[in-house]
Write an enzyme that holds these catalytic residues in place. Structure first.
Site, PDB file in Angstrom:
ATOM      1  N   ASN A   9      13.594 -20.773  -6.795  1.00 36.27           N
ATOM      2  CA  ASN A   9      14.980 -20.525  -6.383  1.00 36.27           C
ATOM      3  C   ASN A   9      14.917 -19.788  -5.058  1.00 36.27           C
ATOM      4  OD1 ASN A   9      17.427 -19.108  -5.831  1.00 36.27           O
ATOM      5  ND2 ASN A   9      18.114 -19.560  -7.908  1.00 36.27           N
ATOM      6  N   GLU A  36      19.247 -23.476  -5.040  1.00 36.98           N
ATOM      7  CA  GLU A  36      20.090 -22.633  -4.177  1.00 36.98           C
ATOM      8  C   GLU A  36      19.676 -22.711  -2.711  1.00 36.98           C
ATOM      9  OE1 GLU A  36      22.519 -19.325  -5.562  1.00 36.98           O
ATOM     10  OE2 GLU A  36      20.794 -18.771  -6.809  1.00 36.98           O
ATOM     11  N   ASP A 148      15.541 -23.653 -11.910  1.00 32.49           N
ATOM     12  CA  ASP A 148      16.124 -22.401 -12.368  1.00 32.49           C
ATOM     13  C   ASP A 148      17.040 -22.776 -13.520  1.00 32.49           C
ATOM     14  OD1 ASP A 148      17.544 -20.128 -12.865  1.00 32.49           O
ATOM     15  OD2 ASP A 148      18.086 -19.726 -10.776  1.00 32.49           O
ATOM     16  N   ASN A 150      18.312 -20.600 -15.673  1.00 36.78           N
ATOM     17  CA  ASN A 150      19.216 -19.478 -15.956  1.00 36.78           C
ATOM     18  C   ASN A 150      19.281 -19.137 -17.443  1.00 36.78           C
ATOM     19  OD1 ASN A 150      20.395 -18.022 -13.717  1.00 36.78           O
ATOM     20  ND2 ASN A 150      21.318 -19.950 -13.059  1.00 36.78           N
ATOM     21  N   ASP A 220      13.066 -19.251 -14.709  1.00 35.65           N
ATOM     22  CA  ASP A 220      12.614 -20.423 -13.938  1.00 35.65           C
ATOM     23  C   ASP A 220      11.501 -21.087 -14.731  1.00 35.65           C
ATOM     24  OD1 ASP A 220      14.019 -20.024 -11.141  1.00 35.65           O
ATOM     25  OD2 ASP A 220      13.326 -18.052 -11.816  1.00 35.65           O
ATOM     26  N   ASP A 249      15.405 -11.783  -5.152  1.00 39.73           N
ATOM     27  CA  ASP A 249      14.462 -12.895  -5.084  1.00 39.73           C
ATOM     28  C   ASP A 249      13.960 -13.347  -6.447  1.00 39.73           C
ATOM     29  OD1 ASP A 249      14.498 -13.083  -2.306  1.00 39.73           O
ATOM     30  OD2 ASP A 249      13.003 -11.504  -2.098  1.00 39.73           O
ATOM     31  N   HIS A 250      13.753 -14.642  -6.533  1.00 44.45           N
ATOM     32  CA  HIS A 250      12.985 -15.213  -7.643  1.00 44.45           C
ATOM     33  C   HIS A 250      11.534 -15.325  -7.179  1.00 44.45           C
ATOM     34  CE1 HIS A 250      16.418 -17.008 -10.131  1.00 44.45           C
ATOM     35  NE2 HIS A 250      17.005 -16.430  -9.106  1.00 44.45           N
TER      36      HIS A 250
END
Lengths: 261, 261
Positions: A9, A36, A148, A150, A220, A249-250
DNA sequence: GTTACCCGTG
DNA sequence: CACGGGTAAC
């Protein structure tokens, strides 16, 4: 044949383009899925990635969402239409065939809060994926579902499972919906290779000192059908070492497969 | 009695509040007029200025425009209504009586380009000021008109007058409109005390190295009726020394008067 | 709370 | 082109 896949992501490809290019240089990937990207297709910074030797398939919109699939190999578009429930114009699903692997990249709606409209949309969106897989693939094919999600699927995927239960991202309705899609024929490739918990890909930056206290979520994912999962070699989490992390951040999540010739 | 006045296009009072407070500490003003406060009245950061010993009258709107009058003395509101032509809801004029001086603070529309709708609005707005002064004051009173006029009145108020003639901010129609208001009974107090030209209050930062090359405009002004102008002692341009300037900044412009007791 | 995009403006 | 404010999302 070794096949290495990653998901990330990126939270705006324009802001993290340099970081991603550095990371791609350090990590030889066969396919990488981004979520994203936050950019309209006409503004997608393709030139820089083309120069780095990548092909891409992307689907974006103004300001929000946006998904992309990169590969140094040929990227053959396949059906990316979720149909009825979820085709609200949000750019959240893109699929391509790469080296004979069917790669599906999803950015599942975040869901806001369990009592919100957006939460029901999330649940419906997830459930719609099962029809999507049914219509386009079969569980005995090489299908790689990444992105991702979620959703943290298991108690070991959130820091305080008892406290988090019922919160968005760790809610029974989400678990049920996700399990319904998983039952179509997916295995959690990361979990296959990493049985210990508390390995996270995201930290909610509204919580004070969330990183230091490691109050993260594994949302993720890299999931694969049985024939693909069984040739997976390893799976791990990574970051770009020179990048100054921001609280939102991911991380990257990766998996390596030994594909049948 | 010494009376010191200043005008400053602040381009967001919230962004430059600290700078302004420092400058106010260093410069004992009796009245200060601000333009482009860019804040709704309910969000105006009055507390900080009250603490510093100031009263204020302000008129703002969301995102754009906004004017304010500050003083350590009593600030008595007076008619701030431009009427017909210009009352489009834009917060561009505010007036108050301070120590017996009628202070009018205007943020004249910038005008975009001479062939635009906004330019005609600017011209009409300026002309409407004459009616405003006529209805509310007389040229034999102490009237102090200050603000960002968005017009450089004379050739010595722009860097390349020949090249600039006809451009917005140095256009015959603007000069004519402004002269029409001036003829009501104003004198240019800064020019009275600073006969040499090329003293600027604003630089257009779309021009490369505009500051180094001093390609500025004198568009912020302090004008006064004859009885007030004749007791002016000095007028000058200033900046806050510790502030890191940004290309869009205006300077402060000041004037000092010896008022009759 | 913090980010990133968008918009209007100069 | 760069700034400021507004906004939605996380």
């Amino acid at each position: 044949m070794i096949f290495r896949a990653a998901s990330f992501n990126i939270n705006s490809i324009r802001s993290r383009k340099e970081m991603l290019l550095r990371w791609l240089e350090q990590n030889q990937l066969d396919v990488i899925c981004l979520q994203e990207t936050k950019v309209k297709d006409e503004d997608f910074p393709m030139a820089d990635f083309k120069e780095a030797g990548y092909q891409a398939l992307f689907k974006g919109q103004k300001s929000y969402n946006g998904v992309a699939i990169f590969s140094p190999h040929e990227v053959t578009p396949i059906d990316s239409n979720l149909g009825d429930v979820a085709e609200t114009g949000e750019a959240r699903l893109i699929a391509a065939s790469v080296k004979g692997v069917n790669v599906i990249n999803t950015y599942i709606p975040q869901g806001q809060s369990p009592d919100s409209e957006r939460f029901q949309y999330k649940i419906n969106w997830i459930k719609a994926l099962r029809d999507y897989f049914d219509s386009n693939f079969a569980p005995d094919q090489l299908v790689l579902w990444m992105g991702d999600f979620n959703v943290a699927p298991e108690p070991i995927d959130v820091h305080h499972p008892e406290k988090m239960l019922g919160k968005v991202g760790f809610h029974p309705a989400e678990h049920q919906a996700l399990q319904y899609v998983k039952d179509w024929g997916f295995q959690d490739v990361f979990r296959l290779h990493q049985p210990e918990g508390k390995q996270f890909t995201f930290w909610d930056y509204r919580i004070p000192k969330v990183l230091e206290r490691n109050l993260g979520w594994r949302i993720d994912h890299i999931w694969a059908t049985e024939p693909l999962a069984k040739c997976s070699i390893k799976s791990w989490i990574d970051i770009e070492p020179r990048y100054q992390p921001k609280p939102s951040d991911h991380t990257f999540i990766l998996a390596e497969f030994a594909l049948p010739e």
